[in-house]
Motif scaffolding. Structure first.
Motif, PDB file in Angstrom:
ATOM      1  N   TRP B  19       0.863  -1.184   0.000  1.00 28.71           N
ATOM      2  CA  TRP B  19       0.000   0.000   0.000  1.00 28.71           C
ATOM      3  C   TRP B  19       0.889   1.219   0.000  1.00 28.71           C
ATOM      4  O   TRP B  19       1.670   1.433   0.940  1.00 28.71           O
ATOM      5  CB  TRP B  19      -0.951  -0.069   1.204  1.00 28.71           C
ATOM      6  N   ALA B  21       1.529   5.148  -0.085  1.00 30.76           N
ATOM      7  CA  ALA B  21       0.948   6.435   0.299  1.00 30.76           C
ATOM      8  C   ALA B  21       1.837   7.573  -0.159  1.00 30.76           C
ATOM      9  O   ALA B  21       3.067   7.511  -0.061  1.00 30.76           O
ATOM     10  CB  ALA B  21       0.757   6.502   1.813  1.00 30.76           C
ATOM     11  N   ALA B  23       1.486  12.217  -0.626  1.00 28.88           N
ATOM     12  CA  ALA B  23       0.712  13.367  -0.129  1.00 28.88           C
ATOM     13  C   ALA B  23       0.858  14.532  -1.089  1.00 28.88           C
ATOM     14  O   ALA B  23       1.953  14.797  -1.606  1.00 28.88           O
ATOM     15  CB  ALA B  23       1.181  13.773   1.269  1.00 28.88           C
ATOM     16  N   GLY B  27      -1.249  18.663   1.725  1.00 32.62           N
ATOM     17  CA  GLY B  27      -1.312  17.730   2.849  1.00 32.62           C
ATOM     18  C   GLY B  27      -2.346  16.631   2.702  1.00 32.62           C
ATOM     19  O   GLY B  27      -2.499  15.812   3.616  1.00 32.62           O
ATOM     20  N   PRO B  29      -3.453  13.186   1.903  1.00 34.73           N
ATOM     21  CA  PRO B  29      -2.788  11.914   1.603  1.00 34.73           C
ATOM     22  C   PRO B  29      -3.545  11.118   0.532  1.00 34.73           C
ATOM     23  O   PRO B  29      -4.727  11.389   0.257  1.00 34.73           O
ATOM     24  CB  PRO B  29      -2.804  11.167   2.940  1.00 34.73           C
ATOM     25  N   ASN B  30      -2.852  10.169  -0.049  1.00 32.71           N
ATOM     26  CA  ASN B  30      -3.437   9.246  -1.026  1.00 32.71           C
ATOM     27  C   ASN B  30      -2.812   7.884  -0.769  1.00 32.71           C
ATOM     28  O   ASN B  30      -1.625   7.796  -0.480  1.00 32.71           O
ATOM     29  CB  ASN B  30      -3.088   9.717  -2.443  1.00 32.71           C
ATOM     30  N   VAL B  31      -3.614   6.834  -0.848  1.00 30.58           N
ATOM     31  CA  VAL B  31      -3.050   5.486  -0.643  1.00 30.58           C
ATOM     32  C   VAL B  31      -3.674   4.521  -1.639  1.00 30.58           C
ATOM     33  O   VAL B  31      -4.897   4.442  -1.745  1.00 30.58           O
ATOM     34  CB  VAL B  31      -3.198   5.016   0.825  1.00 30.58           C
ATOM     35  N   VAL B  32      -2.801   3.831  -2.385  1.00 29.28           N
ATOM     36  CA  VAL B  32      -3.260   2.887  -3.403  1.00 29.28           C
ATOM     37  C   VAL B  32      -2.567   1.541  -3.211  1.00 29.28           C
ATOM     38  O   VAL B  32      -1.480   1.455  -2.646  1.00 29.28           O
ATOM     39  CB  VAL B  32      -2.983   3.393  -4.836  1.00 29.28           C
ATOM     40  N   ASN B  62       5.657  16.387  -4.417  1.00 26.55           N
ATOM     41  CA  ASN B  62       6.248  15.963  -3.140  1.00 26.55           C
ATOM     42  C   ASN B  62       6.717  14.511  -3.287  1.00 26.55           C
ATOM     43  O   ASN B  62       5.900  13.599  -3.357  1.00 26.55           O
ATOM     44  CB  ASN B  62       5.164  16.079  -2.056  1.00 26.55           C
ATOM     45  N   LYS B  64       8.015  12.423  -1.259  1.00 22.83           N
ATOM     46  CA  LYS B  64       8.034  11.549  -0.078  1.00 22.83           C
ATOM     47  C   LYS B  64       6.944  10.480  -0.165  1.00 22.83           C
ATOM     48  O   LYS B  64       5.791  10.798  -0.475  1.00 22.83           O
ATOM     49  CB  LYS B  64       7.848  12.377   1.195  1.00 22.83           C
ATOM     50  N   VAL B  65       7.316   9.249   0.143  1.00 24.03           N
ATOM     51  CA  VAL B  65       6.337   8.150   0.110  1.00 24.03           C
ATOM     52  C   VAL B  65       6.443   7.316   1.381  1.00 24.03           C
ATOM     53  O   VAL B  65       7.465   7.310   2.066  1.00 24.03           O
ATOM     54  CB  VAL B  65       6.547   7.219  -1.114  1.00 24.03           C
ATOM     55  N   ALA B  66       5.358   6.594   1.661  1.00 20.97           N
ATOM     56  CA  ALA B  66       5.340   5.558   2.698  1.00 20.97           C
ATOM     57  C   ALA B  66       4.723   4.318   2.074  1.00 20.97           C
ATOM     58  O   ALA B  66       3.772   4.421   1.284  1.00 20.97           O
ATOM     59  CB  ALA B  66       4.514   6.018   3.893  1.00 20.97           C
ATOM     60  N   SER B  68       3.483   0.302   3.090  1.00 18.02           N
ATOM     61  CA  SER B  68       3.274  -0.730   4.112  1.00 18.02           C
ATOM     62  C   SER B  68       2.778  -2.001   3.451  1.00 18.02           C
ATOM     63  O   SER B  68       2.150  -1.954   2.391  1.00 18.02           O
ATOM     64  CB  SER B  68       2.241  -0.265   5.137  1.00 18.02           C
ATOM     65  N   GLN B  77       6.414  -1.061   7.653  1.00 21.27           N
ATOM     66  CA  GLN B  77       6.264   0.159   6.881  1.00 21.27           C
ATOM     67  C   GLN B  77       7.657   0.701   6.581  1.00 21.27           C
ATOM     68  O   GLN B  77       8.516   0.714   7.470  1.00 21.27           O
ATOM     69  CB  GLN B  77       5.467   1.240   7.641  1.00 21.27           C
ATOM     70  N   LYS B  79       9.646   4.144   4.611  1.00 19.06           N
ATOM     71  CA  LYS B  79       9.458   5.478   4.035  1.00 19.06           C
ATOM     72  C   LYS B  79      10.667   5.803   3.174  1.00 19.06           C
ATOM     73  O   LYS B  79      11.747   5.205   3.348  1.00 19.06           O
ATOM     74  CB  LYS B  79       9.293   6.524   5.135  1.00 19.06           C
TER      75      LYS B  79
END
Lengths: 132, 132
Positions: B19, B21, B23, B27, B29-32, B62, B64-66, B68, B77, B79
């Motif tokens: 998953w 994420a 942003a 600010g 967020p989005n998660v796919v 941006n 930056k990703v996360a 998990s 998780q 980053k």
């Protein structure tokens, strides 16, 4: 706010897990798995907080969230704005619900997401498309 | 950057889905869900882009990703910072890899994440704890 369709609600009810994304003020996203969630009504999702750490820190800075799930019936992404309840009736209701759902865990909060958007999650040409 | 441990790598190799994420600048967020991913080395994760829409728009604003994941072996998780390749050797390698992995999909990009952090995902007192 938007009202979720029956199709979206059916897939959410069939999902054992969902993935909750938040973002810090500096734009760093965070995504965690959640298992204790339920719709309060067609516009509001409750997520029980047992172990949130970065999620909670992010919500203090920025209440925007995204939640995606996939189940045997399909899945979607919703977005919204979260309020964290650590006392009061919403919190107490959550504690009572969790006593039945997951008695080994004691909630420290109840995150209520007012849903503002819904999107297609499924792979294919419509992936990511805004539905609501 | 950090080097993933064997435990983290084993759970990632066992995960069918992860998953991702991101942003937006504001600010949100989005998660796919992603299914076509692999480690390029102990510090770099490749995610093949077939259908990214909001994810790609966010990465332009941006990086930056996360990410998990959860598997039969557990999950974590991570980053990091993403670079999107739509031409050149990294992109071409991804196209070749996808021809074998998922021949019905043609990648439009290759997202390379340089991993900067790793965290516990599992429920319990260590949930969210920084590992790397």
């Amino acid at each position: 706010m938007v009202k979720l369709t029956n199709e979206i609600k059916d897939t959410l009810a069939a999902a054992k897990f969902a993935w909750l994304a938040t973002a810090a003020k500096d734009g760093t996203p965070n995504v965690v798995v959640v298992a204790a969630f339920r719709l309060l009504d067609d516009e509001s999702l409750l997520v029980s907080d047992q172990f949130f750490l970065k999620t909670l820190a992010n919500l203090e800075e920025n209440p925007k969230v995204a939640i995606s799930w996939w189940s045997d019936k399909g899945g979607f992404q919703i977005k919204g704005t979260a309020a964290v309840h650590t006392s009061g009736p919403v919190f107490k209701d959550n504690v009572e619900w969790m006593k039945v759902k997951w008695p080994r865990f004691t909630p420290k909060g109840a995150v209520v997401v007012k849903i503002t958007d819904a999107y297609v999650l499924k792979a294919g040409p419509d992936a990511g498309k805004k539905l609501l």
